[in-house]
Scaffold this motif. Sequence first.
Motif, PDB file in Angstrom:
ATOM      1  N   PRO A  56       0.815  -1.215   0.000  1.00 50.24           N
ATOM      2  CA  PRO A  56       0.000   0.000   0.000  1.00 50.24           C
ATOM      3  C   PRO A  56       0.850   1.267   0.000  1.00 50.24           C
ATOM      4  O   PRO A  56       0.405   2.322  -0.425  1.00 50.24           O
ATOM      5  CB  PRO A  56      -0.828  -0.117   1.274  1.00 50.24           C
ATOM      6  N   SER A  57       2.091   1.154   0.463  1.00 53.90           N
ATOM      7  CA  SER A  57       2.998   2.297   0.537  1.00 53.90           C
ATOM      8  C   SER A  57       4.429   1.762   0.518  1.00 53.90           C
ATOM      9  O   SER A  57       4.681   0.677   1.029  1.00 53.90           O
ATOM     10  CB  SER A  57       2.741   3.068   1.837  1.00 53.90           C
ATOM     11  N   PRO A  58       5.378   2.533  -0.055  1.00 55.13           N
ATOM     12  CA  PRO A  58       6.766   2.044  -0.050  1.00 55.13           C
ATOM     13  C   PRO A  58       7.409   2.087   1.333  1.00 55.13           C
ATOM     14  O   PRO A  58       8.467   1.534   1.540  1.00 55.13           O
ATOM     15  CB  PRO A  58       7.486   2.968  -1.029  1.00 55.13           C
ATOM     16  N   ASP A  59       6.770   2.755   2.265  1.00 54.54           N
ATOM     17  CA  ASP A  59       7.246   2.774   3.648  1.00 54.54           C
ATOM     18  C   ASP A  59       6.054   2.454   4.531  1.00 54.54           C
ATOM     19  O   ASP A  59       5.154   3.262   4.690  1.00 54.54           O
ATOM     20  CB  ASP A  59       7.848   4.126   4.007  1.00 54.54           C
ATOM     21  N   ILE A  60       6.030   1.277   5.068  1.00 58.13           N
ATOM     22  CA  ILE A  60       4.836   0.724   5.695  1.00 58.13           C
ATOM     23  C   ILE A  60       4.801   0.915   7.204  1.00 58.13           C
ATOM     24  O   ILE A  60       5.797   0.768   7.885  1.00 58.13           O
ATOM     25  CB  ILE A  60       4.771  -0.790   5.405  1.00 58.13           C
ATOM     26  N   SER A  61       3.617   1.197   7.676  1.00 58.76           N
ATOM     27  CA  SER A  61       3.328   1.054   9.096  1.00 58.76           C
ATOM     28  C   SER A  61       2.118   0.123   9.165  1.00 58.76           C
ATOM     29  O   SER A  61       1.322   0.053   8.223  1.00 58.76           O
ATOM     30  CB  SER A  61       3.009   2.405   9.743  1.00 58.76           C
ATOM     31  N   PHE A  62       1.988  -0.598  10.247  1.00 60.27           N
ATOM     32  CA  PHE A  62       0.905  -1.578  10.332  1.00 60.27           C
ATOM     33  C   PHE A  62      -0.458  -0.914  10.193  1.00 60.27           C
ATOM     34  O   PHE A  62      -1.395  -1.500   9.662  1.00 60.27           O
ATOM     35  CB  PHE A  62       0.975  -2.364  11.646  1.00 60.27           C
ATOM     36  N   GLU A  63      -0.561   0.335  10.642  1.00 61.88           N
ATOM     37  CA  GLU A  63      -1.841   1.036  10.576  1.00 61.88           C
ATOM     38  C   GLU A  63      -2.358   1.124   9.144  1.00 61.88           C
ATOM     39  O   GLU A  63      -3.552   1.131   8.906  1.00 61.88           O
ATOM     40  CB  GLU A  63      -1.722   2.440  11.177  1.00 61.88           C
ATOM     41  N   ILE A  64      -1.449   1.188   8.183  1.00 65.33           N
ATOM     42  CA  ILE A  64      -1.861   1.259   6.780  1.00 65.33           C
ATOM     43  C   ILE A  64      -2.529  -0.048   6.367  1.00 65.33           C
ATOM     44  O   ILE A  64      -3.555  -0.042   5.694  1.00 65.33           O
ATOM     45  CB  ILE A  64      -0.661   1.593   5.866  1.00 65.33           C
ATOM     46  N   TYR A  65      -1.979  -1.187   6.797  1.00 68.29           N
ATOM     47  CA  TYR A  65      -2.595  -2.473   6.463  1.00 68.29           C
ATOM     48  C   TYR A  65      -3.987  -2.577   7.078  1.00 68.29           C
ATOM     49  O   TYR A  65      -4.903  -3.108   6.468  1.00 68.29           O
ATOM     50  CB  TYR A  65      -1.720  -3.642   6.921  1.00 68.29           C
ATOM     51  N   GLU A  66      -4.128  -2.061   8.288  1.00 70.32           N
ATOM     52  CA  GLU A  66      -5.449  -2.082   8.924  1.00 70.32           C
ATOM     53  C   GLU A  66      -6.435  -1.237   8.127  1.00 70.32           C
ATOM     54  O   GLU A  66      -7.556  -1.655   7.869  1.00 70.32           O
ATOM     55  CB  GLU A  66      -5.363  -1.552  10.359  1.00 70.32           C
ATOM     56  N   LYS A  67      -6.007  -0.052   7.733  1.00 71.37           N
ATOM     57  CA  LYS A  67      -6.896   0.877   7.037  1.00 71.37           C
ATOM     58  C   LYS A  67      -7.198   0.423   5.609  1.00 71.37           C
ATOM     59  O   LYS A  67      -8.339   0.431   5.175  1.00 71.37           O
ATOM     60  CB  LYS A  67      -6.280   2.271   7.022  1.00 71.37           C
ATOM     61  N   VAL A  68      -6.177   0.016   4.874  1.00 70.44           N
ATOM     62  CA  VAL A  68      -6.338  -0.304   3.452  1.00 70.44           C
ATOM     63  C   VAL A  68      -6.932  -1.687   3.230  1.00 70.44           C
ATOM     64  O   VAL A  68      -7.819  -1.865   2.404  1.00 70.44           O
ATOM     65  CB  VAL A  68      -4.980  -0.183   2.723  1.00 70.44           C
ATOM     66  N   PHE A  69      -6.432  -2.680   3.944  1.00 62.46           N
ATOM     67  CA  PHE A  69      -6.839  -4.062   3.699  1.00 62.46           C
ATOM     68  C   PHE A  69      -7.765  -4.620   4.775  1.00 62.46           C
ATOM     69  O   PHE A  69      -8.146  -5.782   4.723  1.00 62.46           O
ATOM     70  CB  PHE A  69      -5.607  -4.962   3.567  1.00 62.46           C
ATOM     71  N   ASN A  70      -8.069  -3.800   5.759  1.00 64.45           N
ATOM     72  CA  ASN A  70      -8.937  -4.225   6.855  1.00 64.45           C
ATOM     73  C   ASN A  70      -8.391  -5.482   7.539  1.00 64.45           C
ATOM     74  O   ASN A  70      -9.133  -6.396   7.874  1.00 64.45           O
ATOM     75  CB  ASN A  70     -10.369  -4.444   6.363  1.00 64.45           C
ATOM     76  N   ILE A  71      -7.072  -5.514   7.684  1.00 66.04           N
ATOM     77  CA  ILE A  71      -6.418  -6.625   8.370  1.00 66.04           C
ATOM     78  C   ILE A  71      -6.149  -6.179   9.801  1.00 66.04           C
ATOM     79  O   ILE A  71      -5.383  -5.250  10.036  1.00 66.04           O
ATOM     80  CB  ILE A  71      -5.091  -7.019   7.682  1.00 66.04           C
TER      81      ILE A  71
END
Length: 186
Positions: A56-71
């Motif tokens: 989702p981003s070239p520099d990842i934080s876990f919050e992005i996975y939660e927001k984008v992929f609902n994981i």
Amino acid sequence: MKSNMFIYFGSLFFLGCSTYMEQVVYKPAPATYQEWSKSGASTLDIKKSLLACGKPSPDISFEIYEKVFNISRYDEMAYMNKLALEGFCMERAGYKYNGLYNPKKTCSLEKYKNVPACQPDAVIPTPGVERRLNSWYCKIKTDYDYCLKNALAPQFCNPEEIKTPPPECLADGQAQSPRINGVRLH
């Protein structure tokens, strides 16, 4: 004399520990794109490939996975599956992961052997330009309304920055407009 020696060696010990703590323990983790390499690939190439492989981003934080992929941060298997798919895609594109756990190493761990991406018949994505351009990161950087609705910190969405997205969010062959201090020159 003994107390002076104790103070001297004690000071050296604590100085060494503080230097170690500063240089190793408190050192921030590298950005995701800094953990990948490929002969002849630039930083821009790596960022584009990560996005094209589904990051989702070239520099990842876990919050992005939660927001984008609902994981959920508590669904470790879903998270590891996504990371493995992205990692295998990057490896197929010729990149080498220089971080702690590459996808093969992760899949070899007993804990993750049943993750779908670790199965022999797993469908590994191939890098895609459309996937890159429609990634969360590129949409945040190119669409102000999307940014306001989906950014982790919408207060930092800036309509002026949307006009000059980062090069990894431009279509191949599309030139980035020159800018000075964030202002587009034409």
